[in-house]
Design an enzyme around this catalytic site. Structure first.
Site, short mmCIF file in Angstrom:
data_model
loop_
_atom_site.label_atom_id
_atom_site.label_comp_id
_atom_site.label_asym_id
_atom_site.label_seq_id
_atom_site.Cartn_x
_atom_site.Cartn_y
_atom_site.Cartn_z
CG HIS A 9 -0.13 -0.24 2.51
ND1 HIS A 9 0.60 1.24 3.12
CD2 HIS A 9 0.04 -1.60 3.65
CE1 HIS A 9 1.29 0.80 4.04
NE2 HIS A 9 0.90 -0.21 4.57
NE ARG A 60 -1.72 -0.78 7.05
CZ ARG A 60 -2.11 -0.88 7.67
NH1 ARG A 60 -3.00 -1.16 8.25
NH2 ARG A 60 -1.46 -2.59 8.80
CD GLU A 87 2.68 -5.66 7.75
OE1 GLU A 87 2.64 -6.25 7.49
OE2 GLU A 87 2.88 -4.62 7.77
CG HIS A 177 -0.66 -4.52 4.95
ND1 HIS A 177 -1.22 -3.46 4.99
CD2 HIS A 177 -1.23 -5.37 4.68
CE1 HIS A 177 -2.47 -3.80 5.04
NE2 HIS A 177 -2.76 -4.97 4.78
#
Length: 227
Positions: A9, A60, A87, A177
């Site tokens: 991201h 995100r 993540e 991520h």
């Protein structure tokens, strides 16, 4: 031959503040949105047609994915969201400034928490989810995760959802991520537990793999963007 694109991201507000984030939901900064647009424009030049995009349940990554798909004129393809691409959970470190943790625990210990394959950060006393979301069953929320833990939760999604598409010749894009993409790269490239600590994944820089019919890497290209 088939193509797989991995994309971290764009810059988030937590990246900007240099704090551990993990499963906490934070938005992109203005810079992060611009990075996503640039990544999309660069990918458009590669002229890759995807059949499906995959992302986490975190804002995100989702926002980055939407921006990129819009830039490459493929916003119509399915955008599959899964907690398995979230993540890595940083446990009791989340919300803390990374420089502060170096001063408190020392550079060596922080490097182990951040970069090693199987070191688990300090755990939360109990599983915590922001009550306004209710995204996950409480039983799947970690108290903390090593990269190995993240690797093990990502692998079933790779086997069940991503690999079958690739084996059918369908180009795929994964927007996720830093740590979870490191885990995926470890698997794709068969990187050892010891060497994975040297792998970095920058914000919004597309990684393009060409894979053969057994999903072995033929080539790898990283598209650099100006930050």
């Amino acid at each position: 031959m088939v193509k797989l694109v991995l994309l971290r991201h764009g810059e988030s507000t937590a990246n900007e503040a240099n704090i551990y984030t993990g499963w906490s939901d934070v938005p992109l900064t203005i810079k992060g949105c611009e990075q996503a647009k640039v990544a999309g424009k660069k990918l458009k030049e590669e002229n890759i047609t995807f059949t499906k995009a995959h992302t986490s349940l975190l804002e995100r990554a989702i926002k980055t994915g939407m921006i990129v798909l819009d830039e490459i004129n493929q916003s119509w393809i399915p955008l599959e969201k899964t907690w398995r691409l979230n993540e890595r959970h940083y446990g009791a470190l989340r919300g803390l400034n990374k420089e502060f943790t170096k001063r408190k625990y020392g550079n060596h210990q922080v490097a182990l928490w951040r970069r090693s394959f199987d070191t688990v950060p300090p755990m939360l006393d109990e599983r915590i989810e922001e009550p306004k979301y209710k995204k996950y069953p409480s039983t799947i929320i970690p108290r903390a995760e090593s990269l190995k833990d993240a690797y093990n939760r990502i692998l079933p999604y790779w086997v069940d959802e991503i690999a079958p598409e690739l084996l059918h010749g369908n180009n795929q894009i994964v927007i996720a991520h830093g740590s979870t993409l490191r885990a995926m790269i470890k698997y794709i490239e068969n990187i050892s537990d010891e060497r994975i600590d040297g792998v970095e994944v920058a914000n919004a820089e597309p990684i393009i793999y060409e894979l053969d019919n057994k999903l072995r890497v033929i080539s790898k290209k990283i598209i650099k963007i100006k930050n």
